[in-house]
Design an enzyme around this catalytic site. Structure first.
Site, short mmCIF file in Angstrom:
data_model
loop_
_atom_site.label_atom_id
_atom_site.label_comp_id
_atom_site.label_asym_id
_atom_site.label_seq_id
_atom_site.Cartn_x
_atom_site.Cartn_y
_atom_site.Cartn_z
N ASP A 56 -23.92 -44.00 5.76
CA ASP A 56 -23.90 -42.98 6.65
C ASP A 56 -23.35 -43.48 7.75
O ASP A 56 -23.70 -44.33 8.52
CB ASP A 56 -25.36 -42.58 6.89
CG ASP A 56 -25.70 -41.38 7.60
OD1 ASP A 56 -24.58 -40.88 8.66
OD2 ASP A 56 -26.63 -40.39 7.56
N TYR B 12 -14.75 -30.61 15.93
CA TYR B 12 -13.91 -31.21 14.99
C TYR B 12 -12.85 -31.75 15.56
O TYR B 12 -12.20 -32.91 15.23
CB TYR B 12 -13.88 -30.23 13.70
CG TYR B 12 -12.78 -30.75 12.63
CD1 TYR B 12 -13.47 -31.63 11.62
CD2 TYR B 12 -11.60 -30.54 12.53
CE1 TYR B 12 -12.64 -32.30 10.67
CE2 TYR B 12 -10.68 -31.11 11.41
CZ TYR B 12 -11.37 -31.73 10.87
OH TYR B 12 -10.51 -32.21 9.68
N GLY C 244 -2.36 -31.74 7.37
CA GLY C 244 -2.51 -30.32 7.67
C GLY C 244 -3.33 -29.61 6.62
O GLY C 244 -4.13 -30.64 5.71
N1 NAP Z 1 -9.05 -31.15 3.48
C1 NAP Z 1 -8.20 -31.11 4.22
O1 NAP Z 1 -7.22 -30.18 4.21
C2 NAP Z 1 -8.15 -31.91 5.53
C3 NAP Z 1 -7.13 -31.59 6.43
C4 NAP Z 1 -6.96 -32.53 7.60
C5 NAP Z 1 -7.75 -33.82 7.81
N2 NAP Z 1 -8.78 -33.86 6.58
C6 NAP Z 1 -9.51 -35.04 6.83
O2 NAP Z 1 -9.70 -35.63 5.58
C7 NAP Z 1 -10.92 -36.33 5.42
C8 NAP Z 1 -11.47 -35.98 4.24
O3 NAP Z 1 -11.63 -34.64 4.26
P1 NAP Z 1 -12.20 -33.48 2.88
O4 NAP Z 1 -11.49 -32.17 3.17
O5 NAP Z 1 -12.08 -34.31 1.66
O6 NAP Z 1 -13.71 -33.64 3.21
P2 NAP Z 1 -14.98 -33.09 2.59
O7 NAP Z 1 -14.69 -32.49 1.22
O8 NAP Z 1 -15.83 -32.16 3.44
O9 NAP Z 1 -15.76 -34.40 2.33
C9 NAP Z 1 -15.98 -35.28 3.29
C10 NAP Z 1 -16.92 -36.43 2.78
O10 NAP Z 1 -17.71 -37.19 3.84
C11 NAP Z 1 -18.78 -37.66 3.33
N3 NAP Z 1 -19.79 -37.29 4.73
C12 NAP Z 1 -20.11 -36.35 5.45
N4 NAP Z 1 -21.12 -36.70 6.20
C13 NAP Z 1 -21.16 -38.03 6.14
C14 NAP Z 1 -21.73 -39.03 6.79
N5 NAP Z 1 -22.60 -38.75 7.96
N6 NAP Z 1 -21.59 -40.38 6.45
C15 NAP Z 1 -20.97 -40.55 5.36
N7 NAP Z 1 -20.10 -39.92 4.72
C16 NAP Z 1 -20.44 -38.37 5.16
C17 NAP Z 1 -19.27 -36.38 2.13
O11 NAP Z 1 -20.10 -37.27 1.40
P3 NAP Z 1 -21.53 -36.91 1.29
O12 NAP Z 1 -21.86 -35.53 1.51
O13 NAP Z 1 -21.84 -37.56 -0.25
O14 NAP Z 1 -22.20 -38.03 1.96
C18 NAP Z 1 -17.88 -36.16 1.56
O15 NAP Z 1 -17.56 -37.15 0.58
C19 NAP Z 1 -11.79 -35.90 6.83
O16 NAP Z 1 -11.68 -36.96 7.63
C20 NAP Z 1 -11.04 -34.59 7.20
O17 NAP Z 1 -11.32 -34.60 8.59
C21 NAP Z 1 -9.03 -33.10 5.61
#
Ligand code: NAP
Length: 246
Positions: free
Chosen positions: A59, A152, A183
């Protein structure tokens, strides 16, 4: 020797894709999430032999969890070369309605988590004289965000700064620290945040006219995680379909 990586928030979305690409490139990978069973499930899914992948509870709100994860990886594989700080929570509450509790939550998971990860793993890597740290930031941290909340966006802006801070601190010790700023990527998080006509409008507003690809983000992580990636540090790599050019 196989290189050894740890990915935070690897249970779904980009973290899962990043772990998948690292495994395909020959890395051993510790997939971590808040919940041990969830992390072990994805590790077994990606590596049924359970030789190259393992699931760990981590975590990002707890500094001790990074120390415990480091000890677990060292006990199993003897070293840790690559850390991907990917875990984050994304909230889209309007700026004037964000509560103190919600603000603190987002900052603790995203920003403080990245800080302590870089501190704990960075110290270990500096001692070993080699390491690669890759921090997931976001376009929101560069332009203030559109669909995502102020907390965020602020946490992601801070991660770009932390990337520079730790890059300077660790450069002479063989450790590089880079950030990736995506993005909108075709991922569960984007579909949860934006759907239907709003998603069409979002896509139409992207200069390349489509969402980004999670596997490509994974491939970029693999590039930055290689020993050859020793001349890029403190950088933020933009993957945004032309939404933000600088
Ligand atoms: N998707 C996009 O378009 C996008 C765009 C820009 C940036 N990003 C960045 O890319 C990264 C991944 O994004 P995503 O879209 O894949 O996010 P996501 O689908 O919401 O997944 C987030 C992950 O973080 C974990 N998590 C949440 N709270 C946590 C905590 N307290 N400790 C440890 N793990 C935790 C969740 O796992 P559990 O719930 O199992 O713990 C999940 O595996 C993030 O940093 C996000 O800001 C994504």
């Amino acid at each position: 020797m196989k290189h050894i990586a740890l990915v935070t928030g690897a249970t779904q979305g980009l973290g899962y894709a990043i772990a998948e690409r690292l495994l395909a490139a020959g890395f051993r990978v510790a997939l971590t999430g808040r919940n041990l069973q969830g992390a072990q499930k994805v590790a077994a899914e990606l590596d049924p032999t359970e030789d190259a992948a393992m699931g760990l509870a981590l975590d990002t709100r707890n500094k001790a969890d990074f120390e415990d994860a480091l000890a677990a990886v060292q006990a199993r594989w003897g070293a840790l070369h690559v850390v991907v700080n990917n875990a984050a929570i994304t909230q889209s509450t309007p700026v004037m309605q964000i509560s103190q509790e919600e603000f603190d939550d987002v900052i603790a998971v995203n920003q403080r988590g990245t800080f302590f990860s870089c501190q704990v793993f960075g110290a270990h890597m500096a001692e070993a004289g080699y390491g690669r740290i890759i921090n997931m930031t976001s376009l929101a941290g560069q332009n203030g965000g559109t669909s995502t909340g102020a907390h965020y966006a602020a946490s992601k802006g801070a991660i770009i700064t932390l990337t520079k801070v730790f890059a300077k601190e660790l450069a002479a010790r063989g450790v590089t620290v880079n950030a990736i700023a995506p993005g909108p990527i075709d991922s569960p998080m984007v579909h949860a945040l934006v759907s239907g006509e709003r998603l069409d409008a979002l896509t139409a507003g992207i200069p390349v006219r489509h969402l980004g690809n999670a596997q490509f983000i994974g491939e970029l992580v693999v590039q930055l995680a290689r020993p050859e990636a020793d001349f890029t540090t403190g950088a933020t790599w933009d993957v945004n379909g032309g939404l933000y050019m600088r």
